[in-house]
Each structure stands twice: as structure tokens, then as C-alpha cells.
Design a protein around this motif. Structure first.
Motif, short mmCIF file in Angstrom:
data_model
loop_
_atom_site.label_atom_id
_atom_site.label_comp_id
_atom_site.label_asym_id
_atom_site.label_seq_id
_atom_site.Cartn_x
_atom_site.Cartn_y
_atom_site.Cartn_z
N ILE A 133 20.62 -35.63 16.13
CA ILE A 133 20.83 -35.87 17.56
C ILE A 133 21.85 -34.90 18.16
O ILE A 133 21.59 -34.29 19.21
CB ILE A 133 21.24 -37.34 17.82
CG1 ILE A 133 20.05 -38.26 17.53
CG2 ILE A 133 21.72 -37.53 19.25
CD1 ILE A 133 20.37 -39.74 17.62
N PRO A 134 23.03 -34.70 17.54
CA PRO A 134 23.96 -33.73 18.10
C PRO A 134 23.40 -32.31 18.12
O PRO A 134 23.74 -31.51 18.99
CB PRO A 134 25.18 -33.83 17.18
CG PRO A 134 25.08 -35.19 16.59
CD PRO A 134 23.61 -35.42 16.40
N PHE A 135 22.56 -31.96 17.12
CA PHE A 135 21.95 -30.63 17.12
C PHE A 135 21.04 -30.46 18.34
O PHE A 135 20.92 -29.37 18.90
CB PHE A 135 21.16 -30.40 15.84
CG PHE A 135 22.01 -30.10 14.64
CD1 PHE A 135 22.63 -28.88 14.49
CD2 PHE A 135 22.19 -31.06 13.66
CE1 PHE A 135 23.40 -28.61 13.38
CE2 PHE A 135 22.96 -30.79 12.55
CZ PHE A 135 23.58 -29.56 12.40
N ILE A 136 20.38 -31.54 18.73
CA ILE A 136 19.55 -31.50 19.94
C ILE A 136 20.42 -31.16 21.13
O ILE A 136 20.08 -30.32 21.97
CB ILE A 136 18.86 -32.86 20.20
CG1 ILE A 136 18.01 -33.28 19.02
CG2 ILE A 136 18.02 -32.81 21.47
CD1 ILE A 136 17.43 -34.67 19.17
N ILE A 137 21.57 -31.83 21.20
CA ILE A 137 22.47 -31.66 22.33
C ILE A 137 22.91 -30.20 22.45
O ILE A 137 22.89 -29.61 23.54
CB ILE A 137 23.70 -32.57 22.18
CG1 ILE A 137 23.27 -34.04 22.12
CG2 ILE A 137 24.68 -32.35 23.31
CD1 ILE A 137 22.50 -34.52 23.32
N PHE A 180 31.39 -22.89 22.99
CA PHE A 180 30.78 -24.21 22.86
C PHE A 180 29.83 -24.25 21.66
O PHE A 180 29.81 -25.22 20.90
CB PHE A 180 30.04 -24.60 24.13
CG PHE A 180 29.36 -25.95 24.04
CD1 PHE A 180 30.11 -27.11 24.03
CD2 PHE A 180 27.99 -26.05 23.95
CE1 PHE A 180 29.50 -28.36 23.93
CE2 PHE A 180 27.36 -27.28 23.84
CZ PHE A 180 28.13 -28.45 23.83
N SER A 181 29.05 -23.18 21.47
CA SER A 181 28.13 -23.12 20.33
C SER A 181 28.88 -23.23 19.01
O SER A 181 28.48 -23.98 18.11
CB SER A 181 27.32 -21.82 20.36
OG SER A 181 26.50 -21.75 21.49
N VAL A 182 29.99 -22.51 18.91
CA VAL A 182 30.74 -22.48 17.66
C VAL A 182 31.48 -23.78 17.42
O VAL A 182 31.45 -24.35 16.32
CB VAL A 182 31.71 -21.28 17.65
CG1 VAL A 182 32.65 -21.36 16.45
CG2 VAL A 182 30.94 -19.97 17.62
N THR A 183 32.17 -24.30 18.44
CA THR A 183 32.93 -25.53 18.25
C THR A 183 32.01 -26.72 17.99
O THR A 183 32.35 -27.62 17.20
CB THR A 183 33.82 -25.82 19.47
OG1 THR A 183 33.03 -25.87 20.67
CG2 THR A 183 34.91 -24.76 19.62
N ALA A 184 30.84 -26.73 18.63
CA ALA A 184 29.88 -27.81 18.36
C ALA A 184 29.38 -27.73 16.92
O ALA A 184 29.20 -28.76 16.25
CB ALA A 184 28.71 -27.72 19.33
N ALA A 185 29.18 -26.52 16.41
CA ALA A 185 28.76 -26.34 15.02
C ALA A 185 29.84 -26.82 14.06
O ALA A 185 29.56 -27.41 13.01
CB ALA A 185 28.43 -24.88 14.75
N ILE A 186 31.10 -26.58 14.42
CA ILE A 186 32.21 -27.04 13.58
C ILE A 186 32.21 -28.57 13.49
O ILE A 186 32.38 -29.15 12.41
CB ILE A 186 33.55 -26.54 14.13
CG1 ILE A 186 33.64 -25.01 13.97
CG2 ILE A 186 34.72 -27.22 13.42
CD1 ILE A 186 34.85 -24.39 14.66
#
Length: 539
Positions: free
Chosen positions: A250-254, A386-392
Motif C-alpha cells: 500500500i505505501p508503495f502505491i502511494i 520525497f522518493s528517497v525518504t519514502a523508500a527509507i
């Protein structure tokens, strides 16, 4: 681990950047074929909803697969990884078909929501046709993405990189030849041409899938041998695997749908607000085409690097985190954050400074387009972060906060859109997007600090140094640009190319020289600074 991050990122970055460059360069002949950027808005009306449906179709499963395969491989439970992959194939097949049916059926409703009833722009029927043409790609791409995630989970980035390039080449060849034949050979309509252009996503997906299958069967003996070395101490049921996939996905979708949601919000509101402010529907559509397609494609190039970092980062951080190797987690976080800032900040600021010749090369001279690109480019730094911090967050199993971070950002965007557009016109929509991403990034950084017990002191110091170096680079590049633009006009493609060939090397050299001279390069890329200084004879 750090070397795997660097190597994996380098491979993915090369493939992804090459794919993105191809995805930008085709715009030049594409705009010539369709008669200018005013017709490109129709392409955008169909493509942005497709990206949202695609994120729903893949449901974050490919990256979730990569994360869990890396995790189970780390403890030598290879049978679980294989079971996860096989179950994911079935899931992607089902979601791909269902989302295709949903988009095809809902296209008329979404089209009405995106365009006004004015007669001087594209109609809802036009948008419906384009949306339905691109929806066919939803059948193939989810399974294709799953194979990419499978390889990435094994730290094998080459299949993903090569398949991206193959996909882009097949898509562009079909798109350009198809639209040219429709408009200039068959004398067809722009709606038919745009339908062909969006349908090219399906053709590219097929080519990419064939490429991935080639890699899969080629490496099957190695994967079988790995499976035979399975420890077999864990036994997880298929329902439990699906539960893990869904919770993680689900978070990956976001993250995947974030940019498209911002664009979709503009599709729903921008034209109506601009008409309310006094523009015609056609003028509003043209401006929307610039911010959501023309400028968007250019400013997202630096974000490609961050996306490559994030894809390579998740399996590595997840593997180290499950082993409780927190020093490795912290090192990977430091590496990826400082590399992202070191490379994306100068790229975004450089695009802003040289916006006029860059925009002219791709789309032809436009004072409005140049102004928008220059304003938009620095905001892309926030996209990257945002891409990097979300991946973290995904790597440290705190992905639930990714959803909240995006919702906060979209709330800021929706609240500020109208007042900022009333004050600043088109730029107001871009500023609202930037502020939304800014809130999301700040929130994710707070969560990372709390749950990963990570100190941002070193990153703060690096950021200050990077900004100082960028100031020097911008001054040097601006002076050269100011000098040569006096007698080389940036209003023509050929002269704009000449300007960039002069100014871009100046920017790269000045930034590189300053980073090597101050030793900041050594801190971000250990062991490589001395070699470069010797070759360049920098003391």
C-alpha cells in the motif's frame, strides 16, 4: 552493502536516465508531427489517469516483492522467495485485467471531470477515446513490473535497466511512426493520432516483457541452484504471503502515484480556475499542457536519479534492518541522501538557470514555457527527496507513515491551490505542489529520525556545503551565459544547442572543481577524489 548500493544504483541509474532521456528527446519530433504543444494537452488528459490506474494495478507489489525476496534470501529461505514470486504473478494478472476494465469503463466519467463544457478546447469524447487507448497497457505492465521487482530483490539491476530502455525504444518508434502515418499519410484526426500515441505504452510493455523473460530463462539454472540451497526452516502459507504483500504494498502505491495525484488534481481544477480568472478554455488547456507535460518531463529528469536510488535502497536497507545491523542502515541512509542532494540540486538549479535554451531545444521558443520551467525546476528537488525518504520508511518497516505524508501534502496542495493561483496564476499551481511536497518531506524526515534513530547532523553539514558549491557554479555559469547570449540567440534551436554546449560544461567543471578542491567530493564518494585530482591536476 555500500558497494552494492553504488553498483546497483549505477546500473539502474544508467538505464533509467537513458530511458528518460529518450522519453524527452522524442518530444521534439512528436511536437513537429502533431503541430505544436497545444495538441499535446490531449495526450496528457489520457496519460495522467492511466498512471494512477497503473499504480493501483501494480499495487506496489514489484517493490514489495523486491523487499521480501531480499529479506528471505538474507536468511537463506529461498523457497519462500520463489513462492512469493509465483503468487505475485497470479495477483498481478488479476489486478491488471480488473484495472483495465475499470479504466475503460470509467473513461467517459473521468473525461467529463477533466474538461470544461467550452467548445474551444478538447471535448470529453476526445479525452475518452485517448484514455481507452492507453488502458490496454494495464494488462501487461503489472506482470512486467513484477519481474523487475524479482530481479531487484536478487540485487540484479541489469534486467530492469535494459528492459526500461527496450520498452522506451519500442514505445517511441511505434508512437512516432503511428502518429505520423495517421496525420500526414492518412490525413486522420488529432484524436486518432493521440490514441495511437497513448496505445504505444502497450507496445512498449510487450517489448519489455519479452526482454525480461529472456533474462529470466537465461538465469533460471542459477535460481534453481539457489533454491536447492534453501534452509527450509520457515514455513509460510500463501494467505500469509498475500497479507504481507498487501500490507507492504500500500505505501508503495502511494509513492508511485504521488506525482500523478498532484497532476490529476491539476487536471480537475486548473482549467476551471483559470477560466474563472478570465482565460479561455483553450488558453487554460495550453497552459496546463506546459505544466503537466512539457515542463514536467524536463524537471523530472533529475528525479530519475532519486528514483534509481530509492529502488536500489529498499532491498538493502530492509536486509540490514532485519539483521539489526543498524550501523549499516545508517551508512546507507547517509550515502543515499547525500548522493541525492549532491547530484539533483545542481541539475535542478542548472535547468532553472538555462531554462530558455533548454525549453527552446525541446519545444521551440516560448516566453511562457521558459518562465514556467525556470520556476518549476527547483521544486523538483523536493520530488527527489520525497522518493528517497519514502523508500527509507519502507526499508525500516514504517511504511504506514508514507500514506499520511502524502495525504498531508495533498491537503496543503488543495487548500492553497485557489488562493495561490488567484495571486500568481499558473505559477500558483506549481507553488502549491512544491509546498505540498515540502510538507511531506519534512514529515518523513521526522519519522526517519524517530524510528531509525538517525541523526541528520552530517546531512545538514553536507547540505550547507552543497548549496555553497552550487552558488559558485551558478555564478560562473550565469556569467558565461550572459556573455554569449548577447550574440547567440536562445530563441532558435540551433543557437540554443550552441549555448548549452558552452554553458553546461562550464557548470559541470566549476561544480566538480569546487567539490574536489574543498574535498566535499571525497566525503560523498570516498576513495575517488584523489584519483580525479591527480588526473585533473587539482591540488
Amino acid at each position: 552493502m555500500a558497494s552494492k548500493l553504488m553498483r546497483g544504483t549505477a546500473i539502474l541509474t544508467f538505464g533509467t536516465v537513458l530511458s528518460k532521456v529518450l522519453g524527452i528527446l522524442y518530444i521534439i519530433p512528436f511536437y513537429w508531427i502533431i503541430g505544436g504543444e497545444e495538441n499535446a494537452a490531449l495526450f496528457n488528459y489520457g496519460y495522467v489517469p492511466y498512471q494512477i490506474f497503473l499504480s493501483i494495478a501494480t499495487a506496489g507489489v514489484p517493490l514489495a516483492i523486491a523487499k521480501y525476496i531480499a529479506r528471505y534470501n538474507a536468511i537463506e529461505e529461498y523457497a519462500i522467495s520463489r513462492k512469493l514470486f509465483r503468487s505475485g504473478i497470479f495477483l498481478m494478472l488479476v489486478t491488471g485485467v480488473l484495472t483495465f476494465i475499470a479504466m475503460y469503463a470509467l473513461a467517459p466519467i473521468l473525461a467529463v471531470m477533466q474538461v470544461t463544457s467550452s467548445s474551444d478546447g478538447f471535448t470529453a469524447q476526445d479525452v475518452t477515446a485517448v484514455m481507452r487507448a492507453v488502458s490496454f497497457a494495464l494488462i501487461i505492465i503489472p506482470i512486467m513490473s513484477l519481474f523487475r521487482g524479482y530481479f531487484q530483490g536478487h540485487y540484479s539491476m541489469a534486467p530492469s535497466a535494459v528492459s526500461q530502455v527496450v520498452e522506451q525504444l519500442a514505445r517511441i518508434i511505434f508512437l512516432l511512426s503511428g502518429t505520423y502515418i495517421v496525420l500526414h499519410v492518412l490525413d486522420g484526426s488529432i484524436v486518432t493520432a493521440m490514441s495511437i500515441a497513448t496505445f504505444s505504452a502497450f507496445i512498449g510493455a510487450i517489448a519489455s516483457m519479452l526482454c525480461l523473460l529472456y533474462y529470466y530463462f537465461k538465469r533460471r539454472p542459477y535460481l534453481r541452484k539457489q533454491y536447492e540451497a534453501d534452509k527450509g526452516t520457515l514455513h509460510i502459507s500463501i494467505p500469509a504471503l498475500y497479507k504481507s504483500i498487501i500490507v507492504t504494498a500500500i505505501p508503495f502505491i502511494i509513492v508511485g502515484v504521488a506525482s500523478s495525484l498532484y497532476q490529476q488534481y491539476d487536471l480537475f481544477t486548473f482549467q476551471r480556475i483559470m477560466v474563472w480568472l478570465g482565460d479561455t478554455a483553450k488558453d487554460a488547456q495550453d497552459k496546463l499542457g506546459v505544466i503537466n507535460l512539457s515542463a514536467q518531463k524536463i524537471v523530472m529528469i533529475p528525479g530519475t536519479l532519486a528514483l534509481s536510488f530509492s529502488v536500489a535502497l529498499v532491498p538493502l536497507v530492509s536486509s540490514a534492518f532485519i539483521k539489526k545491523e543498524y550501523h549499516v542502515v545508517h551508512k546507507n541512509l547517509t550515502d543515499v541522501l547525500q548522493m541525492t542532494l549532491f547530484l539533483t540540486v545542481p541539475a535542478c538549479l542548472g535547468i532553472a538557470l538555462l531554462a530558455e535554451p533548454i525549453y527552446t531545444i525541446f519545444y521551440g521558443y516560448s516566453a511562457f514555457g521558459t518562465d514556467i520551467l525556470a520556476f518549476y525546476a527547483p521544486i523538483a528537488i523536493l520530488f527527489s527527496l520525497f522518493s528517497v525518504t519514502a523508500a527509507i520508511l519502507q526499508g525500516i518497516d514504517e511504511q504506514r507513515f508514507t500514506v499520511l505524508s502524502l495525504l498531508l501534502g495533498l491537503l496543503v496542495k488543495s487548500v492553497l491551490q485557489m488562493p495561490l493561483m488567484s495571486l500568481m496564476g499558473t505559477k500558483g499551481a506549481l507553488l502549491a505542489t512544491g509546498l505540498g511536497y515540502g510538507v511531506s518531506v519534512i514529515f518523513t524526515l521526522i519519522i526517519i529520525r524517530k524510528y531509525a534513530h538517525y541523526s541528520f547532523k552530517r546531512i545538514g553539514q553536507r547540505t550547507v556545503g552543497i548549496l555553497i558549491l552550487n552558488a559558485g557554479m551558478l555564478i560562473a555559469t550565469y556569467l558565461v551565459y550572459l556573455l554569449f547570449s548577447q550574440f547567440i540567440s536562445p530563441e532558435h534551436r540551433l543557437s540554443s544547442i550552441v549555448l548549452l554546449l558552452i554553458c553546461v560544461p562550464v557548470g559541470i567543471f566549476s561544480y566538480g572543481y569546487l567539490s574536489l578542491k574543498t574535498r566535499l567530493f571525497d566525503k560523498i564518494f570516498p576513495g575517488r577524489g584523489d584519483l580525479l585530482r591527480r588526473k585533473l591536476r587539482i591540488n
